[in-house]
Enzyme design. Structure first.
Site, mmCIF file in Angstrom:
data_model
loop_
_atom_site.group_PDB
_atom_site.id
_atom_site.type_symbol
_atom_site.label_atom_id
_atom_site.label_comp_id
_atom_site.label_asym_id
_atom_site.label_seq_id
_atom_site.Cartn_x
_atom_site.Cartn_y
_atom_site.Cartn_z
ATOM 1 N N CYS A 87 7.751 -5.357 -1.928
ATOM 2 C CA CYS A 87 6.310 -5.605 -1.897
ATOM 3 C C CYS A 87 5.731 -5.908 -3.282
ATOM 4 C CB CYS A 87 5.578 -4.395 -1.317
ATOM 5 S SG CYS A 87 6.338 -3.710 0.161
ATOM 6 N N HIS A 334 0.930 -8.219 6.138
ATOM 7 C CA HIS A 334 1.748 -7.865 4.978
ATOM 8 C C HIS A 334 2.954 -8.811 4.868
ATOM 9 C CE1 HIS A 334 3.710 -5.753 1.890
ATOM 10 N NE2 HIS A 334 4.037 -4.620 2.498
#
Length: 378
Positions: A87, A334
């Site tokens: 991430c 995401h």
């Protein structure tokens, strides 16, 4: 070493949930779209770009940054590299770009991230001769099985330990969607239409009654996580133009929209509690660059889970009324390797529309107990 380093522009695609509007697009087509748009925005020839750096988490290899650069029409002589810090990759790409520009290695680097969850490959581990290969869902993020939790389970544990209720998480998610809807016109200015999509596809009006009907995905009834409080897997690309003082002086038309990259870092923390990694990273950022939380006007904090965002706001001291002013990942989705870059794009554009905003801070957590931050300042 050169002088200041600047972010001279930033663009992204809309975010599309896995299997949605971008499902038929290769990752490099998603990554190429914001590159092309940003170079056009800047009014520069494609051969002005010195390097392209992208974060990516689930593509499966093959250097999608290079494919994206070529698909965007950049010269074949422009090098490109892909980094994987999950991430954090999109922000880490910007850190690397900053270092290259500050050192004088390049004057203009395109840095960001791209992800296609829709096209993520299936993963298999080779077995002994004569045995079938074993499919697995994700690679390990820690060498210790006892400290390599499933992200959902780790977030549920955090909610229980900190007493962050399901209702509090749902209220946070509802606000994220509402803020994103209110900012839709503003968000459109940073988005590059692609695949028939001109805005973030997942954003919608949700309320307590809808959230209350959703089953618990992990955790107990009082503190559990649901689909409303967990960011959906998604596809997107984002890129920022990182340039030197000298480059900015040679291209004065860029100066009105340039914001200084004033700091930021990558930091590791406990792999067993990855959601809290930004707390230590923010504190280290403040100490290293002699900053204070009350000196920031705008914050962009990754919302992989509502509980993660709530915990980081509480423990690191983010001002809620200045955080994620255009909604967050709970309202978008995401796209792992692109998420940090999208936070940077959001931070840049929020500061552009607020001339009074002197400093902005972005922060994101990553699997394995990683975190990254970025500071922009006028």
């Amino acid at each position: 070493m050169s002088g200041a380093v600047w972010m001279a522009g930033a663009r992204r695609t809309p975010v599309a949930p896995r299997g949605g509007a971008f499902a038929g697009l290769d990752a490099h087509r998603i990554g190429a779209a914001p590159i092309t748009a940003l170079v056009d925005d800047l009014g520069l020839p494609a051969d002005a770009v010195g390097c392209v750096i992208f974060g990516n988490g689930v593509y499966g290899g093959g250097n999608p940054a290079r494919l994206s650069a070529l698909a965007a029409g950049l010269p074949e002589t422009v090098p490109a590299m892909t980094i994987d810090s999950q991430c954090c990759g999109g922000l880490d790409a910007i850190h690397l770009a900053h270092s290259l520009v500050a050192s004088g290695a390049h004057e203009f680097v395109l840095a960001g991230g791209v992800e296609s969850y829709s096209a993520a490959p299936r993963r298999f581990r080779r077995s002994a001769a004569g045995e079938a290969d074993v499919e697995y869902q994700r690679p390990p993020f820690s060498p210790w099985p006892g400290r390599d939790p499933d992200m959902l389970e780790a977030a549920a544990l955090l909610a229980r330990q900190m007493g962050i209720t399901r209702a509090e998480q749902e209220a946070f998610a509802c606000r994220s969607h509402a803020d994103a809807l209110d900012a839709r016109e503003r968000l459109a200015a940073e988005c590059v239409p692609l695949g028939g999509l001109a805005h973030d596809a997942f954003t919608r009006r949700i309320g307590p009654k809808l959230c209350a009907r959703l089953p618990v995905l992990a955790g107990d009834d009082a503190h559990g996580l649901t689909t409303a409080t967990t960011a959906v897997e998604a596809d997107a690309g984002a890129v920022c133009a990182i340039v030197s003082d000298g480059f900015l002086a040679a291209h004065p038309h860029l100066k009105p929209r340039a914001i200084r990259v004033a700091g930021g870092l990558s930091l590791g923390d406990d792999p067993a509690m990855p959601a809290l990694a930004p707390v230590a990273a923010v504190r280290e950022t403040l100490a290293r660059f002699s900053l204070a939380m009350d000196g920031f006007d705008v914050f962009e904090l990754m919302e992989a889970f509502a509980v993660q965002a709530i915990a980081c706001i509480r423990l690191a001291g983010f001002a809620p009324e200045r955080t994620n002013l255009g909604g967050g990942a709970l309202a978008r989705g995401h796209p792992v390797g692109a998420s940090g870059a999208i936070n940077a794009v959001r931070l840049y554009h929020e500061m552009l529309v607020r001339p009074e905003a002197g400093k902005g801070l972005a922060a994101i957590a990553g699997a394995g107990g990683l975190a990254a931050t970025l500071v922009l300042a006028r």
